[in-house]
Design a protein around this motif. Structure first.
Motif, PDB file in Angstrom:
ATOM      1  N   MET A  96       0.726  -1.217  -0.214  1.00  0.00           N
ATOM      2  CA  MET A  96      -0.148   0.114   0.110  1.00  0.00           C
ATOM      3  C   MET A  96       0.983   1.048   0.033  1.00  0.00           C
ATOM      4  SD  MET A  96      -3.558  -0.707   0.228  1.00  0.00           S
ATOM      5  CE  MET A  96      -4.246   0.472   1.299  1.00  0.00           C
ATOM      6  N   LEU A  97       1.836   1.224   0.762  1.00  0.00           N
ATOM      7  CA  LEU A  97       2.779   2.446   0.674  1.00  0.00           C
ATOM      8  C   LEU A  97       3.427   2.667  -0.436  1.00  0.00           C
ATOM      9  CD1 LEU A  97       4.389   1.765   4.231  1.00  0.00           C
ATOM     10  CD2 LEU A  97       2.642   3.476   3.746  1.00  0.00           C
ATOM     11  N   ALA A  98       3.916   1.734  -1.086  1.00  0.00           N
ATOM     12  CA  ALA A  98       4.546   1.735  -2.278  1.00  0.00           C
ATOM     13  C   ALA A  98       3.725   2.389  -3.340  1.00  0.00           C
ATOM     14  CB  ALA A  98       5.225   0.469  -2.883  1.00  0.00           C
ATOM     15  N   ALA A  99       2.263   1.633  -3.425  1.00  0.00           N
ATOM     16  CA  ALA A  99       1.383   1.994  -4.395  1.00  0.00           C
ATOM     17  C   ALA A  99       0.901   3.586  -4.284  1.00  0.00           C
ATOM     18  CB  ALA A  99       0.225   1.224  -4.248  1.00  0.00           C
ATOM     19  N   ALA A 100       1.092   3.970  -2.847  1.00  0.00           N
ATOM     20  CA  ALA A 100       0.720   5.575  -2.389  1.00  0.00           C
ATOM     21  C   ALA A 100       1.701   6.382  -3.297  1.00  0.00           C
ATOM     22  CB  ALA A 100       0.668   5.614  -1.024  1.00  0.00           C
ATOM     23  N   VAL A 153       7.324   9.401   9.443  1.00  0.00           N
ATOM     24  CA  VAL A 153       7.016   9.402  10.746  1.00  0.00           C
ATOM     25  C   VAL A 153       6.576  11.049  10.920  1.00  0.00           C
ATOM     26  CG1 VAL A 153       7.850   9.386  13.332  1.00  0.00           C
ATOM     27  CG2 VAL A 153       8.268   7.626  11.705  1.00  0.00           C
ATOM     28  N   ALA A 154       7.330  11.964  10.446  1.00  0.00           N
ATOM     29  CA  ALA A 154       7.188  13.330  10.762  1.00  0.00           C
ATOM     30  C   ALA A 154       5.789  13.817  10.238  1.00  0.00           C
ATOM     31  CB  ALA A 154       8.085  14.181   9.952  1.00  0.00           C
ATOM     32  N   ALA A 155       5.029  13.027   9.002  1.00  0.00           N
ATOM     33  CA  ALA A 155       3.861  13.404   8.340  1.00  0.00           C
ATOM     34  C   ALA A 155       2.755  12.866   8.980  1.00  0.00           C
ATOM     35  CB  ALA A 155       3.886  13.108   7.073  1.00  0.00           C
ATOM     36  N   GLY A 156       2.771  11.939  10.131  1.00  0.00           N
ATOM     37  CA  GLY A 156       1.799  11.350  10.941  1.00  0.00           C
ATOM     38  C   GLY A 156       1.578   9.951  10.776  1.00  0.00           C
ATOM     39  N   GLY A 157       2.473   9.180  10.191  1.00  0.00           N
ATOM     40  CA  GLY A 157       2.794   7.901  10.028  1.00  0.00           C
ATOM     41  C   GLY A 157       1.650   7.177   9.199  1.00  0.00           C
ATOM     42  N   VAL A 158       1.095   5.936   9.538  1.00  0.00           N
ATOM     43  CA  VAL A 158       0.496   5.373   8.401  1.00  0.00           C
ATOM     44  C   VAL A 158      -1.032   5.869   8.042  1.00  0.00           C
ATOM     45  CG1 VAL A 158      -0.648   3.825  10.328  1.00  0.00           C
ATOM     46  CG2 VAL A 158      -0.280   2.920   8.083  1.00  0.00           C
ATOM     47  N   THR A 159      -1.503   6.425   9.091  1.00  0.00           N
ATOM     48  CA  THR A 159      -2.806   7.021   8.939  1.00  0.00           C
ATOM     49  C   THR A 159      -2.738   8.074   7.934  1.00  0.00           C
ATOM     50  OG1 THR A 159      -3.397   6.721  11.295  1.00  0.00           O
ATOM     51  CG2 THR A 159      -4.654   8.432  10.042  1.00  0.00           C
ATOM     52  N   ALA A 168      -0.266   8.416   5.556  1.00  0.00           N
ATOM     53  CA  ALA A 168       0.291   8.127   4.273  1.00  0.00           C
ATOM     54  C   ALA A 168      -0.857   7.462   3.505  1.00  0.00           C
ATOM     55  CB  ALA A 168       1.436   7.032   4.753  1.00  0.00           C
ATOM     56  N   LEU A 169      -1.942   6.864   4.185  1.00  0.00           N
ATOM     57  CA  LEU A 169      -2.935   5.966   3.464  1.00  0.00           C
ATOM     58  C   LEU A 169      -4.430   6.905   3.459  1.00  0.00           C
ATOM     59  CD1 LEU A 169      -2.226   2.190   4.530  1.00  0.00           C
ATOM     60  CD2 LEU A 169      -1.242   3.548   2.500  1.00  0.00           C
TER      61      LEU A 169
END
Length: 464
Positions: A51-55, A287-293, A295-296
């Motif tokens: 999911m992270l790579a697709a994002a 991490v600085a941007a807020g992590g998994v929430t 990012a997705l």
């Protein structure tokens, strides 16, 4: 679907975050009461890496094991809706789940479901070929069996692509000649048996070099959270890569962000040292941007996924029909110019079960099969026409010559093809695959004299 920039292999879990507030203690036990305000589901494990790579806007294929329960269906929905190409091995038992109960940004309790890991079933031939031909591969091991699957490991040994291996203490050793292995500091101590005496730099260098030699890897990078990473390569002096900034936040998924960034950098031709520097920067920013929430959080759905067209819709329909004991029927083809022969085949297929899902060749797939002059109608128009038929319940578009990848997660009870495979014709390429989950392959008759090729030829000759 396009050719992937990265193939990810590993164990996928369903993560569920339940957010709420605690304002009282339960009257029947000394435990806080969480008043739920929201719940969010997402793929975890290798699914999160995909999911992270697709994002990032990259084309990603995920080779994983998925059970046929409700959680497995939900995983497939989430992954395919995000644009991840899913190649699924059958998974006995239940889908592993991790449920986190959270309040004010803190995890109060984590509930794990799914039981002990069980070995995945046979790997589809399409998945093995994908691994062998991949431009780059990431093994995201979560210790549940995918990384020790013998067919998968054999395909990895044959692959010439740069391989990044994100290990797990309960998983197997990486295959030899991995370009980069990415344990964190705690993992490298556990995997090497190092007691951890000395500074983080000393421990990372000592244990990292030991594991690099034991695993016959080109390099081992030890991630140290906010302190960056230590790269142990063939030289005696490690490369210390500091984090560009000191950040606080939710680190869930930071290791996956690091590994995917490194793998994508290697796919783009970066040196290992350059890939590690990129990965440290990306993980810090994550991490600085807020992590998994954060990012997705971007909704990638579009108009093409509405109605009855799309992998998410097809997967949900199949799950609903199976849940009530019904029969899922699927068929496939180009359907370039809809004619009476197509309609007869589709109606015959629909009569065999409780829903019909059409696997539709994409434009690029049709060109590869039929030549540069085809298709006459693009995939969007072809999908809409099919979805408008009363005998068609869902349409999913695929990019390969055959729909094997789609079938691995759709798992229809009946797979239907037209009559040119009858009477001693060629073997159905998907028949063996469908047998893996107990499905049946059926041939239905064509209407004599009706075909798209013949219709096009007649039109071009003026109907003569």
């Amino acid at each position: 679907m396009k050719d992937p920039d990265l193939v990810i292999i590993g164990d996928t879990l369903l993560d569920r975050d339940v957010e709420g507030a605690v304002s009282r203690i339960a009257p029947d036990a000394p435990a806080p009461v969480l008043d739920e305000s929201s719940a969010r589901e997402r793929p975890g494990g290798a699914g999160l890496a995909a999911m992270l790579a697709a994002a990032d806007g990259r084309e990603v294929a995920l080779v994983t094991a998925i059970a046929t329960d409700a959680a497995g269906v939900r995983l497939t929905e989430l992954l395919t809706a995000a644009g991840v190409q899913v190649y699924a091995l059958p998974l006995p038992g239940s889908t592993p789940e991790k449920v986190r109960l959270r309040a004010s940004g803190q995890v109060l309790l984590r509930l794990d479901r799914g039981g002990e890991p069980q070995a995945p079933g046979d790997a589809p031939a399409a998945a093995l070929e994908l691994i062998r031909s991949a431009p780059a591969v990431l093994v995201s091991d979560y210790g549940r069996g995918m990384a020790r699957h013998p067919e998968i490991r054999a395909a990895l040994a044959e692959s010439k692509a740069p391989l990044v291996w994100d290990p797990h203490p309960n998983g197997p050793v990486p295959v030899p000649d991995a370009r980069l292995v990415t344990p964190n500091l705690a993992e490298v101590c556990k995997l090497s048996g190092d007691a951890g005496g000395g500074s983080a730099l000393t421990v990372a260098q000592r244990a990292g070099h030991q594991l690099r030699q034991r695993w016959r890897a080109a390099a081992v990078v030890v991630t140290c959270g906010g302190d960056g990473a230590i790269l142990c390569h063939s030289g005696s002096t490690p490369l210390a890569v500091a984090a560009p900034a000191t950040v606080d936040g939710d680190t869930c998924g930071a290791g996956d962000r690091f590994a995917t960034a490194a793998a994508l950098a290697l796919a783009d031709g970066a040196l290992v040292s350059e890939a590690v520097q990129t990965a440290v920067e990306e993980a810090t920013a994550y991490v600085a941007a807020g992590g998994v929430t954060a990012a997705l959080s971007v909704d990638k759905s579009d108009a093409a996924s509405a109605g009855r067209i799309g992998a998410e819709q097809a997967g949900r329909l199949a799950a609903e029909v199976k849940a009530r004991g019904g029969t899922v029927v699927a068929t496939g083809g180009c359907f370039d110019l809809l004619h009476i022969g197509h309609l007869a085949t589709l109606r015959a297929a629909r009569a065999l079960g409780d829903c019909l899902i059409v696997c539709l060749n994409s434009d690029s797939s049709v060109r590869d099969l039929k030549g540069p002059g085809r298709p006459l109608n693009n995939e969007t128009d072809r999908g809409r026409l099919l979805a408008a038929l009363d005998c068609v319940d869902a349409v999913v578009i695929f990019d390969e010559p055959t729909p094997e990848a789609v079938l691995t997660w759709l798992r229809p009870d009946v797979w239907v093809k037209g009559g040119d495979y009858a009477d001693g014709g060629p073997d159905l390429p998907e028949a063996e695959l469908v047998k893996h989950w107990g499905g049946q392959t059926v041939i239905v008759p064509y209407v004599d004299g009706r075909s798209t090729t013949r219709t096009i030829a007649a039109a071009r000759s003026g109907g003569k």
